[in-house]
Design a protein around this motif. Structure first.
Motif, mmCIF file in Angstrom:
data_model
loop_
_atom_site.group_PDB
_atom_site.id
_atom_site.type_symbol
_atom_site.label_atom_id
_atom_site.label_comp_id
_atom_site.label_asym_id
_atom_site.label_seq_id
_atom_site.Cartn_x
_atom_site.Cartn_y
_atom_site.Cartn_z
ATOM 1 N N PRO A 325 -16.322 -14.914 20.598
ATOM 2 C CA PRO A 325 -17.149 -13.716 20.426
ATOM 3 C C PRO A 325 -16.595 -12.561 21.255
ATOM 4 N N ASN A 326 -16.574 -11.402 20.665
ATOM 5 C CA ASN A 326 -16.111 -10.162 21.310
ATOM 6 C C ASN A 326 -14.588 -10.093 21.420
ATOM 7 N N GLY A 384 -17.942 -11.269 16.186
ATOM 8 C CA GLY A 384 -19.355 -11.178 16.515
ATOM 9 C C GLY A 384 -19.924 -12.500 16.986
ATOM 10 N N GLN A 385 -21.017 -12.908 16.369
ATOM 11 C CA GLN A 385 -21.720 -14.108 16.794
ATOM 12 C C GLN A 385 -20.979 -15.377 16.355
ATOM 13 N N PRO A 386 -21.136 -16.479 17.125
ATOM 14 C CA PRO A 386 -20.451 -17.732 16.764
ATOM 15 C C PRO A 386 -20.891 -18.251 15.405
ATOM 16 N N ILE A 409 -15.731 -18.360 14.568
ATOM 17 C CA ILE A 409 -15.984 -17.784 15.888
ATOM 18 C C ILE A 409 -16.679 -18.849 16.722
ATOM 19 N N PRO A 413 -18.036 -15.756 25.120
ATOM 20 C CA PRO A 413 -17.569 -14.404 24.781
ATOM 21 C C PRO A 413 -16.345 -13.997 25.586
#
Length: 561
Positions: A325-326, A384-386, A409, A413
C-alpha cells in the motif's frame, strides 16, 4: 570636463518607473492551469511549472531526422553510436505449449518466455540483438526504435504480396510496380541460422520489438514479441525473479533523484488457436460463474478468439505485483494485438506519462486508457488498499474472453513522501496592491490525485484554503494589511503529511510608492479573477512617468558642460 549628473527629479522618476515596471512584470498574468496542470517526476526534481507544456517540451535526441547524415542509413551521428556503450542480447526462437483457457496452444517464444525478455538499457546505449532461430520457419527482429539501418529493420521477408514496389530499389523512376522481388539484403534468420541486429537507443521510452516475417500476424499472436525499456540517464534497475512463462517482467527502479518504484509490464494480445471453443460453447474445466450462482439458461460468451495479458487468460491470470500500500508503481502497458483494448485498473487512477520525455512529464490522469494496435504507454499509480484488484480490458467482451490480469497489493504501507509546492506569483520581492492572485503548482510524488488541499496564509495569520490542488490559486485582499513588507506562505497536504512551507516576501503599496503620493492600484476595483497577482498600475501612469524620465534624461544630456 566633468559630466553633470541627472537631477534628483530625473533620478526619482526613473526609480519610480523601474519599481512600477518590476511590479507589473511580477504580476504578469499567467493562465490558470487548474487541476490539469502537467507535473513531472523523476530526473528534474519532480515539480513542473505552470507554463510547462508536456506536448511541446520534448527532448531532442542525439540523432537528426536527416537521411543524408551519417552513413546514409538515416542513423544520424554515426560517431556517437560507435562511441556509445554496447549491450549484447541473444534471443532464441523456441516452441512451447501453453494452456490458455483450457486450450493447449503452441506458442513461439523468444528464450522460452512470453513476452520475450524485457530488454532494459539506458539512453545512449548501442544495442546488439542476435536472433538464434531454433524453429522450422524464418524469423526476424523488428523494433519501434528510430533511425535504424535498413539491414536491422527485420522487414525483408514481410513480402511476398501479390503486387508491391521492388523493395531493393529506392529510386522511383526505376521502380515500377510489379511482382514482388525479394530484397537482396535479407535481415532474417532462417531455420538453424542466426542474425545480429544493431540499434541505438537515443531517447527514453517503452518500445515494442517483434517478429516481422510474413505473415507477421501469426508470428506475433503466437508470442514472438517483447519490450525494450530505455531509461533516462542516471536511472538504475534490478530485475526481480523471472517467471517460467513471462520471464523478467518485474523490476525495481530508482530514478536519478533516488526515488524508487516497483515496475511491471503487461502486453495485451489475441490468439485464435485451433481447438478453441466455438461461440456459445463452454470451455471444459473453466467455471464461468462462481459456485452457488445460478447458471440456468446462461450461455457462456463466445471464445473463438482469446484475449490475453502476458499470454495468460483469466483461468491463469497474470498478477502485477505484489506491491505494498502507498507504493509507487510504474506499469508499462502495450497492445501487440490486432484490436483496440481499453486498459482499466479497479479502485485506482493512474498518470499517463510522456514516454519520450527524459523528465517523465505527466500528460494526464485517467481511469481507462485506450490502446490501438502497436501502442505502448507508461503509467504510474500509487497502490491503495490491500487485496486483489481487477485490471482488465474495458471493452468488456474481450475481458470475458480472457483479458483480466490482477493487481496484488499486500503487506505494510510504504513510507509516505510529503508533497511539494511552488509559488509562481507574485514574485519574491514584488510590489503589490489591491486584490492579488497568489498561485502556483503542487505535486505529491506518490500520485497526483493524493494532493488533498493547498493552504495559504499571510504573515502569522491563520491558514486559509486555496482553490484547486495541483494548479492552485488564492485571492488575497492586500488592503486588509498595512503598507510595507509582508510574507505569503503556502503548504500542500496529502492526507498524511504537509509539504515544507514555501514563502515569498512582497511590498504592499496601496497608498502609493514612497515619494510619488499616488496609489499604485485601486484597492478593490479590480475583479478577483482578473488580478495578475502583483501591482498592475494603469498604463497611463506608466506612460506619463516614463515620458518624464526620458525627457529629464534627454535634457540633462543636452545641458552645457
Amino acid at each position: 570636463m566633468t559630466k553633470r549628473s541627472p537631477s534628483p527629479i530625473v533620478m526619482l522618476a526613473s526609480l519610480a518607473v523601474s519599481l512600477l515596471l518590476v511590479a507589473s512584470v511580477g504580476g504578469a498574468g499567467k493562465p490558470d492551469v487548474g487541476d490539469a496542470d502537467p507535473n513531472v517526476f523523476g530526473s528534474h526534481g519532480g515539480l513542473g511549472h505552470a507554463d510547462s507544456n508536456p506536448l511541446t517540451d520534448l527532448p531532442i535526441g542525439t540523432h537528426q531526422a536527416n537521411p543524408d547524415e551519417g552513413d546514409g542509413s538515416g542513423a544520424g551521428d554515426a560517431g556517437a553510436e560507435e562511441a556509445a556503450p554496447t549491450v549484447a542480447v541473444q534471443l532464441e526462437v523456441v516452441k512451447k505449449t501453453v494452456d490458455v483457457l483450457g486450450v493447449p496452444v503452441e506458442a513461439w517464444t523468444f528464450n522460452g518466455v512470453v513476452p520475450g525478455p524485457i530488454i532494459r538499457i539506458t539512453e545512449g546505449t548501442r544495442l546488439e540483438v542476435t536472433l538464434v532461430n531454433g524453429h522450422d520457419q524464418a524469423h526476424s527482429i523488428h523494433t519501434h526504435l528510430r533511425y535504424n539501418a535498413l539491414a536491422s529493420d527485420g522487414s525483408s521477408d514481410t513480402a511476398p504480396l501479390p503486387i508491391v514496389p521492388h523493395q531493393h530499389n529506392p529510386f522511383p523512376a526505376e521502380n515500377p510496380i510489379g511482382p514482388a522481388e525479394p530484397r537482396e539484403d535479407r535481415d532474417v534468420a532462417d531455420p538453424g541460422q542466426s542474425y545480429t541486429y544493431t540499434f541505438f537507443a537515443d531517447t527514453p521510452g517503452t518500445f515494442l520489438y517483434h517478429c516481422h516475417v510474413f505473415v507477421a500476424t501469426e508470428h506475433i499472436s503466437r508470442g514472438l514479441y517483447g519490450l525494450i525499456v530505455v531509461y533516462p540517464e542516471g536511472w538504475s534497475w534490478e530485475d526481480l525473479p523471472a517467471d517460467e512463462l513471462n520471464g523478467n517482467t518485474k523490476s525495481r527502479v530508482t530514478d536519478d533523484q533516488g526515488h524508487e518504484y516497483f515496475e511491471d509490464v503487461v502486453m495485451i494480445s489475441e490468439i485464435s488457436p485451433a481447438g478453441a471453443p466455438s461461440p456459445g460453447a463452454a470451455i471444459p474445466g473453466v467455471p464461468w460463474y462462481p459456485s452457488g450462482v445460478p447458471t440456468s439458461g446462461v450461455t457462456p460468451p463466445a471464445v473463438g478468439k482469446i484475449h490475453m495479458a502476458n499470454f495468460r487468460a483469466w483461468n491463469d491470470p497474470y498478477v502485477v505485483g505484489p506491491v505494498r500500500p502507498n507504493e509507487r508503481t510504474i506499469i508499462r502497458v502495450a497492445n501487440i494485438g490486432d484490436e483496440l483494448h481499453d486498459w482499466h485498473v479497479h479502485s485506482h487512477w493512474f498518470d499517463v506519462i510522456d514516454k519520450l520525455s527524459r523528465e517523465k512529464r505527466v500528460l494526464y490522469t485517467a481511469d481507462t486508457l485506450l490502446l490501438g494496435p502497436g501502442d505502448s504507454a507508461e503509467t504510474m499509480l500509487t497502490a491503495g488498499q490491500p487485496g486483489y484488484w481487477f485490471m482488465h480490458d474495458h471493452i468488456v467482451p474481450q475481458a470475458l474472453t480472457g483479458m483480466v490480469p490482477w493487481l496484488l497489493i499486500e503487506g505494510d504501507p510504504a513510507p509516505n513522501t510529503p508533497p511539494g509546492i511552488l509559488i509562481d506569483q507574485p514574485l519574491d520581492g514584488g510590489v503589490v496592491a489591491g486584490r492579488v492572485l497568489v498561485s502556483g503548482v503542487a505535486e505529491n510524488f506518490e500520485g497526483r490525485e493524493l494532493v488533498r488541499s493547498v493552504e495559504v496564509r499571510v504573515d502569522d495569520g491563520s491558514w486559509e484554503s486555496a482553490q484547486g490542488r495541483l494548479g492552485w490559486r488564492f485571492a488575497w485582499d492586500s488592503t486588509l494589511v498595512s503598507d510595507g513588507l509582508h510574507t505569503i506562505s503556502v503548504r500542500a497536504f496529502d492526507g498524511v503529511d504537509y509539504s515544507p512551507e514555501q514563502a515569498v516576501g512582497v511590498y504592499v503599496a496601496n497608498a502609493g510608492l514612497p515619494g510619488l503620493g499616488a496609489p499604485v492600484q485601486g484597492g478593490s476595483s479590480q475583479p478577483e479573477d482578473e488580478s495578475a497577482g502583483g501591482a498592475s498600475p494603469g498604463w497611463g501612469a506608466v506612460t506619463i512617468l516614463a515620458t518624464l524620465a526620458l525627457a529629464g534624461w534627454f535634457m540633462a544630456r543636452r545641458r552645457p558642460e
